[in-house]
Scaffold this motif. Structure first.
Motif, PDB file in Angstrom:
ATOM      1  N   SER A 173      19.939   4.597  -3.124  1.00  0.00           N
ATOM      2  CA  SER A 173      20.249   4.791  -4.547  1.00  0.00           C
ATOM      3  C   SER A 173      19.145   4.307  -5.483  1.00  0.00           C
ATOM      4  N   THR A 174      17.925   4.153  -4.967  1.00  0.00           N
ATOM      5  CA  THR A 174      16.816   3.755  -5.834  1.00  0.00           C
ATOM      6  C   THR A 174      16.140   4.963  -6.461  1.00  0.00           C
ATOM      7  N   GLY A 175      16.295   6.132  -5.807  1.00  0.00           N
ATOM      8  CA  GLY A 175      15.628   7.339  -6.284  1.00  0.00           C
ATOM      9  C   GLY A 175      14.204   7.467  -5.785  1.00  0.00           C
ATOM     10  N   LEU A 176      13.767   6.518  -4.943  1.00  0.00           N
ATOM     11  CA  LEU A 176      12.389   6.521  -4.445  1.00  0.00           C
ATOM     12  C   LEU A 176      12.338   6.435  -2.929  1.00  0.00           C
ATOM     13  N   VAL A 177      11.390   7.149  -2.342  1.00  0.00           N
ATOM     14  CA  VAL A 177      11.063   7.038  -0.923  1.00  0.00           C
ATOM     15  C   VAL A 177       9.545   7.033  -0.813  1.00  0.00           C
ATOM     16  N   THR A 178       9.029   6.641   0.342  1.00  0.00           N
ATOM     17  CA  THR A 178       7.585   6.699   0.524  1.00  0.00           C
ATOM     18  C   THR A 178       7.158   8.162   0.656  1.00  0.00           C
ATOM     19  N   GLU A 179       5.892   8.420   0.352  1.00  0.00           N
ATOM     20  CA  GLU A 179       5.392   9.784   0.488  1.00  0.00           C
ATOM     21  C   GLU A 179       5.499  10.264   1.932  1.00  0.00           C
ATOM     22  N   ASP A 180       5.253   9.373   2.877  1.00  0.00           N
ATOM     23  CA  ASP A 180       5.364   9.751   4.291  1.00  0.00           C
ATOM     24  C   ASP A 180       6.791  10.161   4.631  1.00  0.00           C
ATOM     25  N   ARG A 181       7.776   9.408   4.139  1.00  0.00           N
ATOM     26  CA  ARG A 181       9.173   9.753   4.410  1.00  0.00           C
ATOM     27  C   ARG A 181       9.544  11.061   3.733  1.00  0.00           C
ATOM     28  N   SER A 182       9.036  11.293   2.544  1.00  0.00           N
ATOM     29  CA  SER A 182       9.302  12.541   1.832  1.00  0.00           C
ATOM     30  C   SER A 182       8.780  13.740   2.627  1.00  0.00           C
ATOM     31  N   LYS A 183       7.583  13.590   3.204  1.00  0.00           N
ATOM     32  CA  LYS A 183       7.018  14.661   4.032  1.00  0.00           C
ATOM     33  C   LYS A 183       7.883  14.895   5.273  1.00  0.00           C
ATOM     34  N   SER A 184       8.321  13.795   5.901  1.00  0.00           N
ATOM     35  CA  SER A 184       9.178  13.916   7.088  1.00  0.00           C
ATOM     36  C   SER A 184      10.483  14.628   6.750  1.00  0.00           C
ATOM     37  N   LEU A 185      11.074  14.289   5.611  1.00  0.00           N
ATOM     38  CA  LEU A 185      12.323  14.938   5.189  1.00  0.00           C
ATOM     39  C   LEU A 185      12.114  16.424   4.938  1.00  0.00           C
ATOM     40  N   ALA A 186      10.964  16.789   4.355  1.00  0.00           N
ATOM     41  CA  ALA A 186      10.672  18.204   4.104  1.00  0.00           C
ATOM     42  C   ALA A 186      10.562  18.963   5.428  1.00  0.00           C
ATOM     43  N   ILE A 187       9.902  18.361   6.414  1.00  0.00           N
ATOM     44  CA  ILE A 187       9.759  18.992   7.727  1.00  0.00           C
ATOM     45  C   ILE A 187      11.124  19.122   8.400  1.00  0.00           C
ATOM     46  N   GLU A 188      11.947  18.066   8.312  1.00  0.00           N
ATOM     47  CA  GLU A 188      13.294  18.111   8.893  1.00  0.00           C
ATOM     48  C   GLU A 188      14.137  19.208   8.247  1.00  0.00           C
ATOM     49  N   THR A 189      14.043  19.332   6.934  1.00  0.00           N
ATOM     50  CA  THR A 189      14.798  20.357   6.215  1.00  0.00           C
ATOM     51  C   THR A 189      14.355  21.745   6.642  1.00  0.00           C
ATOM     52  N   LEU A 190      13.053  21.963   6.740  1.00  0.00           N
ATOM     53  CA  LEU A 190      12.525  23.247   7.174  1.00  0.00           C
ATOM     54  C   LEU A 190      12.968  23.569   8.597  1.00  0.00           C
ATOM     55  N   ALA A 191      12.917  22.566   9.478  1.00  0.00           N
ATOM     56  CA  ALA A 191      13.346  22.786  10.864  1.00  0.00           C
ATOM     57  C   ALA A 191      14.829  23.132  10.932  1.00  0.00           C
ATOM     58  N   ASN A 192      15.643  22.448  10.132  1.00  0.00           N
ATOM     59  CA  ASN A 192      17.087  22.764  10.107  1.00  0.00           C
ATOM     60  C   ASN A 192      17.333  24.172   9.612  1.00  0.00           C
ATOM     61  N   LEU A 193      16.615  24.590   8.576  1.00  0.00           N
ATOM     62  CA  LEU A 193      16.774  25.951   8.055  1.00  0.00           C
ATOM     63  C   LEU A 193      16.375  26.983   9.098  1.00  0.00           C
ATOM     64  N   ALA A 194      15.255  26.745   9.776  1.00  0.00           N
ATOM     65  CA  ALA A 194      14.792  27.669  10.805  1.00  0.00           C
ATOM     66  C   ALA A 194      15.811  27.757  11.945  1.00  0.00           C
ATOM     67  N   TYR A 195      16.379  26.620  12.320  1.00  0.00           N
ATOM     68  CA  TYR A 195      17.354  26.589  13.406  1.00  0.00           C
ATOM     69  C   TYR A 195      18.619  27.353  12.998  1.00  0.00           C
ATOM     70  N   GLU A 196      19.083  27.124  11.770  1.00  0.00           N
ATOM     71  CA  GLU A 196      20.306  27.792  11.311  1.00  0.00           C
ATOM     72  C   GLU A 196      20.133  29.293  11.172  1.00  0.00           C
ATOM     73  N   LEU A 209       0.801  -1.230   0.000  1.00  0.00           N
ATOM     74  CA  LEU A 209       0.000   0.000   0.000  1.00  0.00           C
ATOM     75  C   LEU A 209       0.833   1.279   0.000  1.00  0.00           C
ATOM     76  N   ALA A 210       2.135   1.167   0.167  1.00  0.00           N
ATOM     77  CA  ALA A 210       3.001   2.353   0.234  1.00  0.00           C
ATOM     78  C   ALA A 210       2.971   3.100  -1.093  1.00  0.00           C
ATOM     79  N   ARG A 211       2.891   4.417  -0.998  1.00  0.00           N
ATOM     80  CA  ARG A 211       2.948   5.267  -2.189  1.00  0.00           C
ATOM     81  C   ARG A 211       4.337   5.869  -2.256  1.00  0.00           C
ATOM     82  N   LEU A 212       4.976   5.743  -3.411  1.00  0.00           N
ATOM     83  CA  LEU A 212       6.355   6.189  -3.580  1.00  0.00           C
ATOM     84  C   LEU A 212       6.428   7.504  -4.336  1.00  0.00           C
ATOM     85  N   THR A 213       7.496   8.231  -4.064  1.00  0.00           N
ATOM     86  CA  THR A 213       7.766   9.488  -4.749  1.00  0.00           C
ATOM     87  C   THR A 213       9.285   9.624  -4.919  1.00  0.00           C
ATOM     88  N   ALA A 214       9.716  10.592  -5.686  1.00  0.00           N
ATOM     89  CA  ALA A 214      11.151  10.789  -5.911  1.00  0.00           C
ATOM     90  C   ALA A 214      11.849  11.174  -4.614  1.00  0.00           C
TER      91      ALA A 214
END
Length: 95
Positions: free
Chosen positions: A70-93, A49-54
């Protein structure tokens, strides 16, 4: 309620010991960890049932990517988590 031994859950400890034995016999450590923490979850169904994205880190162009293996794919949930982590890192920096 589950019987507790001190502050440790006996069932969890037993599953952990069984998982360590399976890992020593060659089983995948990540799969074993999931089985220990969520023993009744149907991981094969979740995989179907996992939905994949780049992959947002490499988009499949980098060898050895730690996020997608190195597959070029992650789940949509992981992609969202990475976006939040990136935003939090930018805000912290920026502070």
């Amino acid at each position: 309620m589950r019987e507790m031994f001190g502050r440790y859950d006996k069932d969890l400890m037993r599953r952990g010991a069984a998982a360590r034995e399976c890992i020593e016999d060659g089983e995948d450590p990540f799969r074993m960890l999931l089985e220990v923490v969520w023993p009744d979850h149907d991981w094969s169904e979740s995989a179907v049932l996992a939905r994949l994205t780049a992959c947002p880190k490499c988009r499949g162009t980098r060898s050895g990517c730690s996020e997608c293996g190195s597959t070029g794919l992650v789940t949509e949930d992981r992609s969202k988590s990475l976006a939040i982590e990136t935003l939090a890192n930018l805000a912290y920096e920026m502070t």
